[in-house]
Design a protein around this motif. Structure first.
Motif, mmCIF file in Angstrom:
data_model
loop_
_atom_site.group_PDB
_atom_site.id
_atom_site.type_symbol
_atom_site.label_atom_id
_atom_site.label_comp_id
_atom_site.label_asym_id
_atom_site.label_seq_id
_atom_site.Cartn_x
_atom_site.Cartn_y
_atom_site.Cartn_z
ATOM 1 N N LEU A 153 0.848 -1.193 0.000
ATOM 2 C CA LEU A 153 0.000 0.000 0.000
ATOM 3 C C LEU A 153 0.882 1.241 0.000
ATOM 4 O O LEU A 153 1.719 1.425 0.884
ATOM 5 C CB LEU A 153 -0.909 0.005 1.225
ATOM 6 C CG LEU A 153 -1.926 1.141 1.315
ATOM 7 C CD1 LEU A 153 -2.981 1.008 0.226
ATOM 8 C CD2 LEU A 153 -2.590 1.167 2.687
ATOM 9 N N PHE A 154 0.696 2.106 -0.998
ATOM 10 C CA PHE A 154 1.503 3.302 -1.175
ATOM 11 C C PHE A 154 0.754 4.540 -0.677
ATOM 12 O O PHE A 154 -0.382 4.787 -1.086
ATOM 13 C CB PHE A 154 1.827 3.501 -2.658
ATOM 14 C CG PHE A 154 2.760 2.479 -3.249
ATOM 15 C CD1 PHE A 154 4.130 2.715 -3.293
ATOM 16 C CD2 PHE A 154 2.265 1.289 -3.768
ATOM 17 C CE1 PHE A 154 4.988 1.780 -3.853
ATOM 18 C CE2 PHE A 154 3.118 0.349 -4.326
ATOM 19 C CZ PHE A 154 4.492 0.587 -4.374
ATOM 20 N N LEU A 155 1.427 5.333 0.163
ATOM 21 C CA LEU A 155 0.847 6.552 0.723
ATOM 22 C C LEU A 155 1.722 7.735 0.329
ATOM 23 O O LEU A 155 2.887 7.829 0.739
ATOM 24 C CB LEU A 155 0.753 6.452 2.254
ATOM 25 C CG LEU A 155 0.066 5.195 2.806
ATOM 26 C CD1 LEU A 155 0.111 5.200 4.330
ATOM 27 C CD2 LEU A 155 -1.367 5.102 2.306
ATOM 28 N N HIS A 156 1.177 8.647 -0.463
ATOM 29 C CA HIS A 156 1.958 9.755 -1.009
ATOM 30 C C HIS A 156 2.220 10.843 0.023
ATOM 31 O O HIS A 156 1.670 10.850 1.124
ATOM 32 C CB HIS A 156 1.224 10.346 -2.222
ATOM 33 C CG HIS A 156 -0.123 10.928 -1.890
ATOM 34 N ND1 HIS A 156 -0.282 12.104 -1.193
ATOM 35 C CD2 HIS A 156 -1.381 10.481 -2.148
ATOM 36 C CE1 HIS A 156 -1.563 12.366 -1.051
ATOM 37 N NE2 HIS A 156 -2.263 11.393 -1.612
ATOM 38 N N GLY A 157 3.049 11.798 -0.372
ATOM 39 C CA GLY A 157 3.364 12.927 0.480
ATOM 40 C C GLY A 157 2.357 14.048 0.335
ATOM 41 O O GLY A 157 1.469 14.025 -0.525
ATOM 42 N N GLY A 158 2.478 15.061 1.181
ATOM 43 C CA GLY A 158 1.578 16.197 1.135
ATOM 44 C C GLY A 158 1.636 16.894 -0.214
ATOM 45 O O GLY A 158 2.719 17.162 -0.745
ATOM 46 N N GLY A 159 0.466 17.173 -0.780
ATOM 47 C CA GLY A 159 0.392 17.851 -2.057
ATOM 48 C C GLY A 159 0.489 16.937 -3.265
ATOM 49 O O GLY A 159 0.329 17.397 -4.397
ATOM 50 N N GLN A 160 0.754 15.656 -3.049
ATOM 51 C CA GLN A 160 0.830 14.710 -4.158
ATOM 52 C C GLN A 160 -0.495 13.957 -4.281
ATOM 53 O O GLN A 160 -1.451 14.229 -3.560
ATOM 54 C CB GLN A 160 1.990 13.732 -3.938
ATOM 55 C CG GLN A 160 3.356 14.398 -3.903
ATOM 56 C CD GLN A 160 4.475 13.411 -3.666
ATOM 57 O OE1 GLN A 160 4.354 12.467 -2.900
ATOM 58 N NE2 GLN A 160 5.600 13.641 -4.341
ATOM 59 N N THR A 161 -0.558 13.009 -5.211
ATOM 60 C CA THR A 161 -1.732 12.167 -5.379
ATOM 61 C C THR A 161 -1.283 10.726 -5.591
ATOM 62 O O THR A 161 -0.081 10.442 -5.655
ATOM 63 C CB THR A 161 -2.574 12.594 -6.602
ATOM 64 O OG1 THR A 161 -1.864 12.273 -7.808
ATOM 65 C CG2 THR A 161 -2.891 14.090 -6.568
ATOM 66 N N ARG A 162 -2.249 9.828 -5.712
ATOM 67 C CA ARG A 162 -1.925 8.418 -5.918
ATOM 68 C C ARG A 162 -1.157 8.201 -7.224
ATOM 69 O O ARG A 162 -0.447 7.210 -7.374
ATOM 70 C CB ARG A 162 -3.204 7.573 -5.922
ATOM 71 C CG ARG A 162 -4.136 7.780 -7.109
ATOM 72 C CD ARG A 162 -5.476 7.094 -6.880
ATOM 73 N NE ARG A 162 -6.349 7.052 -8.060
ATOM 74 C CZ ARG A 162 -7.102 8.074 -8.465
ATOM 75 N NH1 ARG A 162 -7.085 9.222 -7.790
ATOM 76 N NH2 ARG A 162 -7.870 7.932 -9.533
#
Length: 282
Positions: free
Chosen positions: A33-42
């Motif tokens: 499961l991938f969790l992006h950084g602030g301001g990014q998207t999947r």
């Protein structure tokens, strides 16, 4: 394996917030499961998700609340605790233990998920984030995310702003990929694909104000943990890595020489290989 097409899905997170995700691979494959950084998207993980699926994994990329196509919080709650609760709900719905791969905000979220629900986590990959980050780097990210509240007249204008923010990267010739990170309003202007209310989070819920809680969570980590450090990062310093290693003695660190804080996008192939080797215990 870039031709593998993901399946889209919506899952209800905490307080009814709808979380949007993309999924590659088979249900019986090891879940990542991938969790992006602030301001990014999947979509920041698209290449990696497809590559890992081609290697026999079930890859899932998520839009955190307030980002991309996921719901904005109706009451402006973007605390790490609420984002953590969203991800716990996502993992429960997916029905399997997962390797969590988190960048920046997503990495701190993954750390709290692993601490709160260790039964749902098999391995943890932190992408250029530790519990003691450099304030100057954090403030540069925040300043960038708060820039251009009036939006952009064109995708080229947005690309120019990003090129200044990420000087270590070559500016792409095509701006079409930015359509995943910006929304076009009725007036024709392009705006970042996140809720501005994220910046009204009270200081005590800001990651910089949660050092003691994050350190405590790190001390309790028992799952195999990998830190991918961007050698060019202004967010994670060698001192920050040493501090984190003191909290997590079993920590494995891989330094990505050509990457900054946006490590996965800066050197996707090296990033994907490191994650694949870690998940498959090679």
């Amino acid at each position: 394996m870039s031709d593998i097409v993901p399946t889209g899905r919506r899952i209800e997170g905490a307080a009814g917030v709808q979380i949007v995700l993309d999924e590659w691979g088979r249900p019986e494959d090891p879940l990542v499961l991938f969790l992006h950084g602030g301001g990014q998207t999947r979509h920041s993980w698209k290449r990696a998700g497809s590559q890992l699926a081609g290697a026999g994994m079930r890859s899932v990329t998520v839009d955190l609340r307030g980002h991309g196509d996921s719901d904005w919080s109706p009451d402006g709650d973007y605390s790490l605790h609420s984002i953590r609760d969203d991800i716990v709900a996502v993992l429960s719905a997916l029905g399997g233990k997962a390797t969590l791969v988190g960048a920046s905000l997503g990495g701190l979220t993954a750390l709290l998920v692993a601490d709160t629900r260790p039964d749902l986590v098999t391995r943890l990959v932190l992408v250029d984030v530790v519990t003691r980050i450099e304030q100057s780097g954090s403030e540069r990210i925040r300043d960038f995310m708060q820039s251009a509240p009036e939006g952009f007249a064109s995708l080229d204008e947005a690309a120019d702003r990003i090129a200044v923010y990420l000087p270590h990267r070559t500016r792409p010739r095509s701006t079409q990929g930015l359509r995943k990170n910006l929304r076009q309003h009725e007036d024709g202007r392009w705006h970042w694909h996140w809720d501005p209310a994220m910046f009204r989070t009270p200081p005590d819920l800001n990651p910089l104000g949660m050092a003691a809680e994050l350190d405590a969570a790190a001390r309790r980590l028992r799952v195999p943990t990998l830190l991918l450090q961007g050698a060019l990062s202004d967010v994670v310093s060698d001192e920050g890595v040493d501090h984190f290693r003191g909290l997590v003695p079993h920590l494995k660190v891989v330094r990505l020489d050509g990457a900054a804080h946006t490590a996965a996008a800066d050197d996707n192939d090296a990033f994907a290989r490191a994650v694949q080797d870690f998940v498959l215990d090679r």
